[in-house]
Design an enzyme around this catalytic site. Structure first.
Site, PDB file in Angstrom:
ATOM      1  N   GLU A 151      -6.005 -10.507  -2.089  1.00 37.72           N
ATOM      2  CA  GLU A 151      -6.814 -10.397  -0.855  1.00 37.72           C
ATOM      3  C   GLU A 151      -8.302 -10.298  -1.187  1.00 37.72           C
ATOM      4  O   GLU A 151      -9.049  -9.547  -0.547  1.00 37.72           O
ATOM      5  CB  GLU A 151      -6.374  -9.163  -0.039  1.00 37.72           C
ATOM      6  CG  GLU A 151      -4.900  -9.161   0.288  1.00 37.72           C
ATOM      7  CD  GLU A 151      -4.457  -7.996   1.191  1.00 37.72           C
ATOM      8  OE1 GLU A 151      -5.323  -7.321   1.788  1.00 37.72           O
ATOM      9  OE2 GLU A 151      -3.246  -7.774   1.281  1.00 37.72           O
TER      10      GLU A 151
ATOM     11  N   HIS B 138     -10.153  -5.881  -2.565  1.00 35.36           N
ATOM     12  CA  HIS B 138     -11.195  -5.793  -1.530  1.00 35.36           C
ATOM     13  C   HIS B 138     -12.363  -5.020  -2.146  1.00 35.36           C
ATOM     14  O   HIS B 138     -12.393  -3.793  -2.109  1.00 35.36           O
ATOM     15  CB  HIS B 138     -10.666  -5.062  -0.284  1.00 35.36           C
ATOM     16  CG  HIS B 138      -9.645  -5.851   0.466  1.00 35.36           C
ATOM     17  ND1 HIS B 138      -9.959  -7.031   1.117  1.00 35.36           N
ATOM     18  CD2 HIS B 138      -8.324  -5.647   0.673  1.00 35.36           C
ATOM     19  CE1 HIS B 138      -8.870  -7.511   1.702  1.00 35.36           C
ATOM     20  NE2 HIS B 138      -7.864  -6.696   1.440  1.00 35.36           N
TER      21      HIS B 138
ATOM     22  N   ASN C  66       2.218  -4.633  -3.374  1.00 33.82           N
ATOM     23  CA  ASN C  66       0.808  -5.007  -3.238  1.00 33.82           C
ATOM     24  C   ASN C  66       0.007  -3.752  -2.897  1.00 33.82           C
ATOM     25  O   ASN C  66       0.457  -2.935  -2.074  1.00 33.82           O
ATOM     26  CB  ASN C  66       0.746  -6.018  -2.079  1.00 33.82           C
ATOM     27  CG  ASN C  66      -0.553  -6.753  -1.940  1.00 33.82           C
ATOM     28  OD1 ASN C  66      -1.071  -7.295  -2.920  1.00 33.82           O
ATOM     29  ND2 ASN C  66      -1.080  -6.800  -0.719  1.00 33.82           N
TER      30      ASN C  66
ATOM     31  N   ASP D 191     -12.060 -10.153  -1.523  1.00 32.89           N
ATOM     32  CA  ASP D 191     -13.360 -10.351  -0.874  1.00 32.89           C
ATOM     33  C   ASP D 191     -14.336  -9.345  -1.488  1.00 32.89           C
ATOM     34  O   ASP D 191     -13.919  -8.359  -2.100  1.00 32.89           O
ATOM     35  CB  ASP D 191     -13.326 -10.296   0.668  1.00 32.89           C
ATOM     36  CG  ASP D 191     -12.644  -9.085   1.270  1.00 32.89           C
ATOM     37  OD1 ASP D 191     -12.475  -8.061   0.565  1.00 32.89           O
ATOM     38  OD2 ASP D 191     -12.285  -9.148   2.461  1.00 32.89           O
TER      39      ASP D 191
ATOM     40  N   GLU E 189       0.792  -1.232   0.000  1.00 37.17           N
ATOM     41  CA  GLU E 189       0.000   0.000   0.000  1.00 37.17           C
ATOM     42  C   GLU E 189       0.830   1.291   0.000  1.00 37.17           C
ATOM     43  O   GLU E 189       0.665   2.157   0.862  1.00 37.17           O
ATOM     44  CB  GLU E 189      -0.976   0.004   1.197  1.00 37.17           C
ATOM     45  CG  GLU E 189      -1.888  -1.222   1.184  1.00 37.17           C
ATOM     46  CD  GLU E 189      -2.886  -1.247   2.340  1.00 37.17           C
ATOM     47  OE1 GLU E 189      -2.764  -0.436   3.276  1.00 37.17           O
ATOM     48  OE2 GLU E 189      -3.786  -2.090   2.294  1.00 37.17           O
TER      49      GLU E 189
HETATM   50  C1  XIL Z   1      -6.097  -6.920   7.907  1.00 35.85           C
HETATM   51  C2  XIL Z   1      -6.355  -8.161   8.725  1.00 35.85           C
HETATM   52  O1  XIL Z   1      -7.154  -9.051   7.999  1.00 35.85           O
HETATM   53  C3  XIL Z   1      -7.018  -7.799  10.026  1.00 35.85           C
HETATM   54  O2  XIL Z   1      -7.141  -8.936  10.871  1.00 35.85           O
HETATM   55  C4  XIL Z   1      -6.200  -6.733  10.749  1.00 35.85           C
HETATM   56  O3  XIL Z   1      -6.895  -6.328  11.902  1.00 35.85           O
HETATM   57  C5  XIL Z   1      -5.960  -5.553   9.852  1.00 35.85           C
HETATM   58  O4  XIL Z   1      -5.353  -5.991   8.647  1.00 35.85           O
HETATM   59  N1  XIL Z   1      -4.951  -4.913   3.375  1.00 35.85           N
HETATM   60  C6  XIL Z   1      -3.898  -5.691   3.776  1.00 35.85           C
HETATM   61  C7  XIL Z   1      -4.064  -6.621   4.918  1.00 35.85           C
HETATM   62  O5  XIL Z   1      -2.860  -5.682   3.128  1.00 35.85           O
HETATM   63  O6  XIL Z   1      -2.878  -6.778   5.645  1.00 35.85           O
HETATM   64  C8  XIL Z   1      -5.176  -6.219   5.822  1.00 35.85           C
HETATM   65  O7  XIL Z   1      -5.378  -7.263   6.762  1.00 35.85           O
HETATM   66  C9  XIL Z   1      -6.425  -5.942   5.026  1.00 35.85           C
HETATM   67  C10 XIL Z   1      -6.208  -4.816   4.061  1.00 35.85           C
END
Ligand code: XIL
Length: 460
Positions: A267, A238, A202, A269, A161
């Site tokens: 990641e 996400h 990422n 969802d 990020e």
């Molecule tokens: C999230 C985890 O899933 C949570 O359990 C934690 O509280 C916060 O981080 N982007 C990312 C991940 O790269 O590391 C994050 O994971 C979600 C967003």
């Protein structure tokens, strides 16, 4: 003279018995390919993130390690606050537990993450570091953590990020102290620590076209031009049904791939505002399918990771107030049939991979047959939202005639059989089952029915 049966005769009799019993009991449909098997058939993987607390949930780990997923990502346990909670004191127990689980279940590990603006320990954020001090802290962290997992992980999200939404660099400890050069420093340190791990940058909201995605593109292009080690770009994905689907995802993945790097969905969802309804779930299934198709269509898209597989352990409700239901398995660890099948179909599967097509039910049908009649035993499982009142329908190919049924109101019209719930089994919550049965007479052959509908929807 009394006949005495020798062992061979007994075995032969047993074999006949087994054959007869097998013929009498019609098994349920055969298991289909898992998501990872489907992905593997396309030269890719399908994975799920996990986290340490849920590794003690046996029902959860049975699915995580049961073949659906060929890769995992630790959701938290390789982040800076977990691995270097005090300066130069490293802690690997939690991360090791994820790697051990993956090893034991034939899964790869996408390690996550070495440099991020979040989940940093207090000693690091509260120090007033000079640029040389922070560079050496960064290099020391990566040498230790990536060194500890050397040879154990498939890839590292080295930098996570780095960008703002408008494509400028995120103002954080790293950028503010070191400028954008921290990215190359981190990548070089990671290569030195684990030469065989694929090194990724990422980010989120880079999946489609836009300023942030352009900024990532320009960064990767310039890193490649400078000979900085970078092997892949991760697209978190996400997504949310209420925000629309990223525009031009496949073309975007392809333009990164054309720079000479791998790409991965890291990641995934698809959240929604609660409560879920059928329209939101339909959109969600389409989004899952579209992401999957985009990856499948790009040769250098190596695989897809969902951000855990079940709503039971999703980060969404704790992060986005009022939102949830983001994953293909529900809070009871049941597959959401339409979502699962959308993914399976996009992976090249038949779409009846256990999710049930558009089905919201699963039927197990078996018989005890005595030649001129039989008992049909049916176990009906609701895989959709809770239902209150149901009618199950199916047809026989032969001349099977209903004589008496139980645990529901049975009727027959020609070849068509219909069963409506009894008073006590009309309500079926998601995942709930009920067993019903009936006796039939027949002559000729007794072929099992092949299709069932529940309230008009086709079941597995
Ligand atoms: C999230 C985890 O899933 C949570 O359990 C934690 O509280 C916060 O981080 N982007 C990312 C991940 O790269 O590391 C994050 O994971 C979600 C967003």
């Amino acid at each position: 003279m009394p006949s005495r049966r020798g062992p061979v005769a007994v075995l032969a009799l047993l074999a006949v018995l087994v054959t007869v019993l097998a013929a009498l009991t019609t098994p349920a449909a055969a298991a289909a390919s898992t998501l990872n098997q489907l992905a593997r058939a396309q030269g890719k993987y399908f994975g799920s993130a996990t986290d340490n607390p849920e590794l003690s949930d046996g029902a959860y780990t049975a699915i995580l390690g049961g073949g659906e997923f060929g890769s995992t990502t630790p959701g938290n346990s390789m982040k800076w606050d977990a691995t270097e909670p005090q300066q130069n004191q490293f802690s690997y127990a939690q991360g090791d537990a994820v790697v051990d689980f993956a090893d034991a279940h034939d899964m790869m590990v996408r390690a996550h993450t070495l440099v991020w603006h979040n989940q940093l320990p207090n000693w690091l954020t509260s120090g007033n570091w000079s640029a040389p001090q922070l560079t050496s802290i960064l290099q020391n962290h990566i040498a230790n953590v990536a060194g500890h997992y050397k040879g154990e992980v498939y890839s590292w999200d080295v930098v996570n990020e780095p960008f703002n939404e408008d494509g400028t660099y995120r103002s954080d400890l790293w950028y503010n102290t070191l400028g954008s050069g921290y990215i190359a420093t981190a990548l070089r340190a990671a290569r030195a620590a684990d030469p065989n791990a694929k090194l990724y940058i990422n980010d989120y909201n880079t999946e489609g076209s836009g300023a942030k995605s352009d900024a990532m593109y320009d960064l990767v292009k310039s890193l490649k031009a400078q000979g900085v080690p970078i092997d892949g770009v991760g697209f978190q994905a996400h997504l949310a049904v209420q925000y629309g689907f990223p525009s031009g995802m496949q073309a975007n993945l392809q333009r990164f791939a054309d720079l000479g790097v791998d790409v991965a969905i890291t990641e995934l969802d698809v959240r929604m505002e609660l409560p879920a309804d059928s329209a939101k779930v339909a959109t969600q299934a389409t989004y899952y399918a579209n992401v999957t198709k985009a990856c499948m269509a790009v040769a250098r898209c190596v695989g897809i990771t969902i951000w855990d597989y079940t709503d039971k352990y999703s980060w969404v409700p704790g992060t986005f107030s009022g939102q949830g239901s983001a994953l293909p398995w529900d809070e009871n660890l049941n597959k959401k049939p339409s979502v699962y099948d959308a993914i399976a179909t996009a992976l090249g599967g038949s779409g009846d991979g256990g999710g049930g097509g558009t089905a919201n039910c699963e039927v197990a049908y078996s018989t005890n047959d005595w030649g001129s009649g039989f008992t049909a035993n049916i176990t009906l499982t609701n895989q959709g939202p809770a239902i209150s009142g149901w009618t199950l329908k199916y047809s026989y190919a032969g001349d099977q005639r209903l004589s008496q049924g139980w645990s529901g109101t049975w009727s027959q019209s020609g070849k068509d059989v219909s069963v409506t719930n009894a008073g006590w089994n009309g309500t079926l919550t998601t995942g709930a089952s009920t067993s019903i049965g009936a006796n039939f007479t027949y002559s000729g052959s007794n072929t099992a029915p092949t299709a069932f509908t529940l309230n008009g929807t086709t079941c597995d």
